[in-house]
Scaffold this motif. Structure first.
Motif, PDB file in Angstrom:
ATOM      1  N   ASP A 155       0.838  -1.209   0.000  1.00 63.79           N
ATOM      2  CA  ASP A 155       0.000   0.000   0.000  1.00 63.79           C
ATOM      3  C   ASP A 155       0.869   1.253   0.000  1.00 63.79           C
ATOM      4  OD1 ASP A 155      -2.558  -1.289   0.132  1.00 63.79           O
ATOM      5  OD2 ASP A 155      -2.221  -1.679   2.249  1.00 63.79           O
ATOM      6  N   LEU A 156       1.937   1.231   0.796  1.00 58.79           N
ATOM      7  CA  LEU A 156       2.837   2.386   0.880  1.00 58.79           C
ATOM      8  C   LEU A 156       3.588   2.578  -0.434  1.00 58.79           C
ATOM      9  CD1 LEU A 156       4.286   1.766   4.474  1.00 58.79           C
ATOM     10  CD2 LEU A 156       2.531   3.420   3.810  1.00 58.79           C
ATOM     11  N   ARG A 157       4.033   1.474  -1.030  1.00 57.57           N
ATOM     12  CA  ARG A 157       4.765   1.581  -2.292  1.00 57.57           C
ATOM     13  C   ARG A 157       3.888   2.125  -3.415  1.00 57.57           C
ATOM     14  NH1 ARG A 157       6.517  -3.648  -0.589  1.00 57.57           N
ATOM     15  NH2 ARG A 157       8.549  -3.536   0.414  1.00 57.57           N
ATOM     16  N   LEU A 158       2.595   1.784  -3.357  1.00 56.44           N
ATOM     17  CA  LEU A 158       1.649   2.286  -4.358  1.00 56.44           C
ATOM     18  C   LEU A 158       1.159   3.693  -4.028  1.00 56.44           C
ATOM     19  CD1 LEU A 158      -0.512  -0.933  -4.908  1.00 56.44           C
ATOM     20  CD2 LEU A 158       1.158   0.045  -6.498  1.00 56.44           C
ATOM     21  N   ASN A 159       1.572   4.198  -2.846  1.00 53.30           N
ATOM     22  CA  ASN A 159       1.172   5.530  -2.393  1.00 53.30           C
ATOM     23  C   ASN A 159      -0.347   5.689  -2.373  1.00 53.30           C
ATOM     24  OD1 ASN A 159       1.856   8.087  -1.402  1.00 53.30           O
ATOM     25  ND2 ASN A 159       1.707   9.021  -3.439  1.00 53.30           N
ATOM     26  N   ARG A 160      -1.027   4.652  -1.865  1.00 55.93           N
ATOM     27  CA  ARG A 160      -2.487   4.694  -1.809  1.00 55.93           C
ATOM     28  C   ARG A 160      -2.940   5.784  -0.831  1.00 55.93           C
ATOM     29  NH1 ARG A 160      -5.054  -1.106  -1.197  1.00 55.93           N
ATOM     30  NH2 ARG A 160      -6.719  -0.142  -2.420  1.00 55.93           N
ATOM     31  N   ASN A 161      -4.028   6.456  -1.161  1.00 55.09           N
ATOM     32  CA  ASN A 161      -4.462   7.644  -0.417  1.00 55.09           C
ATOM     33  C   ASN A 161      -4.661   7.387   1.076  1.00 55.09           C
ATOM     34  OD1 ASN A 161      -4.418   9.320  -2.630  1.00 55.09           O
ATOM     35  ND2 ASN A 161      -6.571   8.997  -3.148  1.00 55.09           N
ATOM     36  N   PHE A 162      -5.252   6.240   1.430  1.00 51.10           N
ATOM     37  CA  PHE A 162      -5.585   6.013   2.834  1.00 51.10           C
ATOM     38  C   PHE A 162      -4.338   5.869   3.711  1.00 51.10           C
ATOM     39  CE2 PHE A 162      -5.014   1.647   1.437  1.00 51.10           C
ATOM     40  CZ  PHE A 162      -4.487   1.006   2.541  1.00 51.10           C
ATOM     41  N   THR A 163      -3.180   5.570   3.095  1.00 54.86           N
ATOM     42  CA  THR A 163      -1.950   5.418   3.887  1.00 54.86           C
ATOM     43  C   THR A 163      -1.414   6.757   4.376  1.00 54.86           C
ATOM     44  OG1 THR A 163      -0.501   5.519   1.940  1.00 54.86           O
ATOM     45  CG2 THR A 163      -1.307   3.345   2.609  1.00 54.86           C
ATOM     46  N   GLU A 260     -11.881   5.097   2.698  1.00 51.33           N
ATOM     47  CA  GLU A 260     -12.211   4.595   1.363  1.00 51.33           C
ATOM     48  C   GLU A 260     -10.935   4.196   0.618  1.00 51.33           C
ATOM     49  OE1 GLU A 260     -15.046   6.733  -1.038  1.00 51.33           O
ATOM     50  OE2 GLU A 260     -15.808   7.793   0.726  1.00 51.33           O
ATOM     51  N   LYS A 261     -11.023   3.091  -0.119  1.00 50.98           N
ATOM     52  CA  LYS A 261      -9.913   2.613  -0.937  1.00 50.98           C
ATOM     53  C   LYS A 261     -10.401   2.455  -2.374  1.00 50.98           C
ATOM     54  CE  LYS A 261      -8.113  -0.115   2.952  1.00 50.98           C
ATOM     55  NZ  LYS A 261      -7.731  -1.481   3.422  1.00 50.98           N
ATOM     56  N   LYS A 262      -9.471   2.466  -3.299  1.00 52.60           N
ATOM     57  CA  LYS A 262      -9.824   2.258  -4.700  1.00 52.60           C
ATOM     58  C   LYS A 262      -9.758   0.771  -5.033  1.00 52.60           C
ATOM     59  CE  LYS A 262      -8.269   6.777  -6.362  1.00 52.60           C
ATOM     60  NZ  LYS A 262      -7.326   7.475  -7.291  1.00 52.60           N
ATOM     61  N   ALA A 263     -10.700   0.322  -5.849  1.00 48.64           N
ATOM     62  CA  ALA A 263     -10.751  -1.083  -6.238  1.00 48.64           C
ATOM     63  C   ALA A 263      -9.686  -1.435  -7.274  1.00 48.64           C
ATOM     64  CB  ALA A 263     -12.133  -1.429  -6.780  1.00 48.64           C
ATOM     65  N   VAL A 264      -9.179  -0.424  -7.965  1.00 49.75           N
ATOM     66  CA  VAL A 264      -8.091  -0.631  -8.924  1.00 49.75           C
ATOM     67  C   VAL A 264      -7.031   0.435  -8.688  1.00 49.75           C
ATOM     68  CG1 VAL A 264      -7.414  -0.758 -11.355  1.00 49.75           C
ATOM     69  CG2 VAL A 264      -9.670  -1.585 -10.659  1.00 49.75           C
ATOM     70  N   GLU A 265      -5.794   0.012  -8.474  1.00 52.56           N
ATOM     71  CA  GLU A 265      -4.665   0.935  -8.282  1.00 52.56           C
ATOM     72  C   GLU A 265      -3.492   0.448  -9.131  1.00 52.56           C
ATOM     73  OE1 GLU A 265      -4.213   3.574  -5.990  1.00 52.56           O
ATOM     74  OE2 GLU A 265      -5.656   3.259  -4.362  1.00 52.56           O
ATOM     75  N   MET A 270      -7.919  -4.957  -6.903  1.00 54.56           N
ATOM     76  CA  MET A 270      -7.922  -5.189  -5.461  1.00 54.56           C
ATOM     77  C   MET A 270      -9.187  -5.943  -5.037  1.00 54.56           C
ATOM     78  SD  MET A 270      -5.092  -3.689  -4.798  1.00 54.56           S
ATOM     79  CE  MET A 270      -4.003  -2.308  -5.182  1.00 54.56           C
ATOM     80  N   ILE A 271      -9.027  -6.903  -4.132  1.00 52.68           N
ATOM     81  CA  ILE A 271     -10.174  -7.654  -3.610  1.00 52.68           C
ATOM     82  C   ILE A 271     -10.082  -7.757  -2.096  1.00 52.68           C
ATOM     83  CG2 ILE A 271     -10.555  -8.974  -5.726  1.00 52.68           C
ATOM     84  CD1 ILE A 271      -9.106 -11.338  -4.476  1.00 52.68           C
ATOM     85  N   GLY A 272     -11.216  -8.112  -1.477  1.00 49.84           N
ATOM     86  CA  GLY A 272     -11.251  -8.285  -0.031  1.00 49.84           C
ATOM     87  C   GLY A 272     -10.930  -7.001   0.716  1.00 49.84           C
ATOM     88  N   ASP A 273     -10.264  -7.139   1.868  1.00 47.89           N
ATOM     89  CA  ASP A 273      -9.924  -5.973   2.688  1.00 47.89           C
ATOM     90  C   ASP A 273      -9.002  -5.013   1.959  1.00 47.89           C
ATOM     91  OD1 ASP A 273     -11.427  -7.071   4.702  1.00 47.89           O
ATOM     92  OD2 ASP A 273      -9.723  -7.844   5.838  1.00 47.89           O
ATOM     93  N   THR A 274      -8.273  -5.488   0.960  1.00 48.35           N
ATOM     94  CA  THR A 274      -7.367  -4.639   0.191  1.00 48.35           C
ATOM     95  C   THR A 274      -8.149  -3.588  -0.593  1.00 48.35           C
ATOM     96  OG1 THR A 274      -6.030  -6.627  -0.076  1.00 48.35           O
ATOM     97  CG2 THR A 274      -5.354  -4.706  -1.327  1.00 48.35           C
ATOM     98  N   ALA A 275      -9.373  -3.913  -0.967  1.00 46.92           N
ATOM     99  CA  ALA A 275     -10.208  -2.986  -1.736  1.00 46.92           C
ATOM    100  C   ALA A 275     -11.124  -2.162  -0.846  1.00 46.92           C
ATOM    101  CB  ALA A 275     -11.044  -3.760  -2.750  1.00 46.92           C
ATOM    102  N   GLY A 276     -11.425  -2.653   0.344  1.00 48.62           N
ATOM    103  CA  GLY A 276     -12.310  -1.914   1.242  1.00 48.62           C
ATOM    104  C   GLY A 276     -12.638  -2.738   2.469  1.00 48.62           C
ATOM    105  N   LEU A 277     -12.414  -2.161   3.641  1.00 46.33           N
ATOM    106  CA  LEU A 277     -12.623  -2.884   4.899  1.00 46.33           C
ATOM    107  C   LEU A 277     -13.922  -2.420   5.537  1.00 46.33           C
ATOM    108  CD1 LEU A 277     -11.337  -4.879   6.912  1.00 46.33           C
ATOM    109  CD2 LEU A 277     -10.186  -2.937   7.966  1.00 46.33           C
ATOM    110  N   ILE A 278     -14.780  -3.380   5.870  1.00 46.75           N
ATOM    111  CA  ILE A 278     -16.077  -3.058   6.450  1.00 46.75           C
ATOM    112  C   ILE A 278     -16.016  -3.193   7.970  1.00 46.75           C
ATOM    113  CG2 ILE A 278     -17.030  -5.410   6.290  1.00 46.75           C
ATOM    114  CD1 ILE A 278     -19.705  -4.056   5.438  1.00 46.75           C
ATOM    115  N   HIS A 279     -16.740  -2.306   8.669  1.00 52.66           N
ATOM    116  CA  HIS A 279     -16.762  -2.371  10.125  1.00 52.66           C
ATOM    117  C   HIS A 279     -17.350  -3.703  10.585  1.00 52.66           C
ATOM    118  CE1 HIS A 279     -15.394   1.406  11.902  1.00 52.66           C
ATOM    119  NE2 HIS A 279     -15.689   1.936  10.738  1.00 52.66           N
ATOM    120  N   PRO A 280     -16.809  -4.271  11.667  1.00 50.05           N
ATOM    121  CA  PRO A 280     -17.294  -5.557  12.179  1.00 50.05           C
ATOM    122  C   PRO A 280     -18.778  -5.543  12.525  1.00 50.05           C
ATOM    123  CG  PRO A 280     -15.217  -4.985  13.217  1.00 50.05           C
ATOM    124  CD  PRO A 280     -15.647  -3.782  12.424  1.00 50.05           C
ATOM    125  N   LEU A 281     -19.320  -4.365  12.834  1.00 46.99           N
ATOM    126  CA  LEU A 281     -20.739  -4.283  13.186  1.00 46.99           C
ATOM    127  C   LEU A 281     -21.637  -4.781  12.062  1.00 46.99           C
ATOM    128  CD1 LEU A 281     -20.614  -0.831  14.923  1.00 46.99           C
ATOM    129  CD2 LEU A 281     -21.421  -2.913  15.997  1.00 46.99           C
TER     130      LEU A 281
END
Length: 349
Positions: A155-163, A260-265, A270-281
């Protein structure tokens, strides 16, 4: 039909499921996973029954692992006010230790190559990916699927926004022995966080909670925090007091981001938590991971069959599909989180 080389970075729930699906359709699939199998992971370990038909199609028979059958939900606020409900679809409890190891062996059985290394770099150039691992292995692929989890050096190497933002969340998980109904999943509030409780295979209780780090850092250790904060919820107090820790110590993971994360970087799907993490609730993070693996696998197969003509078209369809299936769930999770962290509003809700 096009013959593709597909590399999946990450051998967790989403990555292994995608690997099985893609290999089942005669694609050349390599999965890169840095950890050994089997391995415990910080996870709620509850899966909605919405995935069962898909698992059966993949020839994944979770009943072989003897999961618990979960039909009811109990939710409580921090002071112990409870709501009890029947789950519309129901679900099952299974440990990641057992499930991921099962999927790992199933992926190998289906022809996936699995490399136990850490990815150092991913470069996309001239319609090809070059993936370099920590031991110097270099792989060339037509497509890369990102399934490396909640947070990774990639994630850091791709400089993804949420990092760019420091995440305030810490998660703690352990297995216990004790008396807890097989049919029940509990979601319980405490000051600064939430706790999920449910049974997995072998009569084991999985307890996993998420807490804001600012609430946790005032205490010396996990034991103090549980005794002085988590157990103030009387429901959780009763569960902990009547359970015995099976791990040497609880597992933890920090810097969990619900941004928020992007599904394609960088053309990585990206799939699973890599594309978007949902609250446990919301209770369906594992089902989401499996569902996203299904979506991306079907699109890649359509590409090999020339039903999708270009990479650009595939990426656009995937982003649209991800948003259609998951954007509202993720948004609802963020809203619930903000609401339930405020005690008075939580009681009213």
């Amino acid at each position: 039909m096009r013959n593709l080389e597909i590399v999946i970075i990450g051998g967790g729930l989403a990555g292994l499921t995608a690997g099985i699906h893609l290999a089942k359709n005669n694609n050349s699939v390599t999965i890169i996973e840095k950890n050994e199998f089997p391995k415990h992971k910080v996870c709620g370990e509850y899966i909605s029954n919405e995935v069962l038909n898909y698992f059966e199609w993949l020839d994944v028979h979770v009943t072989d692992l003897k999961p618990t059958n979960i039909t009811n939900l109990q939710f409580s606020t921090a002071n112990g006010t409870t709501i009890n409900a029947k789950l519309p679809l129901g679900g099952f409890g299974i440990s990641r230790y057992q499930l991921d190891f099962y999927l790992y062996n199933k992926a190998i059985e289906n022809g996936c190559k699995i490399i136990k290394e850490e990815v150092e770099d991913v470069v996309f150039e001239k319609e090809k990916f070059t993936i370099t691992t920590s031991d110097g292995t270099v792989l060339i692929a037509d497509f890369v699927v990102g399934a490396f989890g909640k947070r990774s050096n990639i994630d850091l190497r791709l400089n993804r926004n949420f990092t760019q933002k420091k995440s305030p969340w810490l998660a703690v998980k352990a297995h216990y022995s004790g008396d807890f109904p097989n049919y029940l999943v509990g979601l319980h509030n405490f000051k600064g966080g939430y706790c999920g409780v449910s049974k997995v295979e072998n009569n084991i209780i999985n307890i996993c909670y998420l807490v804001e780090y600012k609430e946790f850092k005032e205490y010396k250790n996990i034991n103090d925090f549980q005794n002085l904060v988590v157990k103030k919820n009387p429901i959780l107090n009763e569960i902990f007091e009547n359970s015995k820790l099976l791990f040497e110590k609880p597992l933890t993971i920090s810097q969990i981001s619900f941004e928020e994360k992007k599904a394609v970087e960088n053309h990585i799907l990206m799939i699973g938590d890599t594309a978007g993490l949902i609250h446990p609730l919301c209770g369906n993070g594992m089902a989401m991971a499996i569902h996203s693996a299904k979506i991306v696998s079907e699109l890649l197969i359509n590409f090999t069959n020339n039903k999708i003509k270009t990479r650009e078209e595939l990426e656009k369809i995937y982003i649209k599909s991800w948003n259609y299936n998951f954007e509202a769930r993720l948004r609802t999770g963020r809203l619930l989180s903000k609401t339930l962290l405020k005690p008075k509003l939580s009681e009213l809700t």
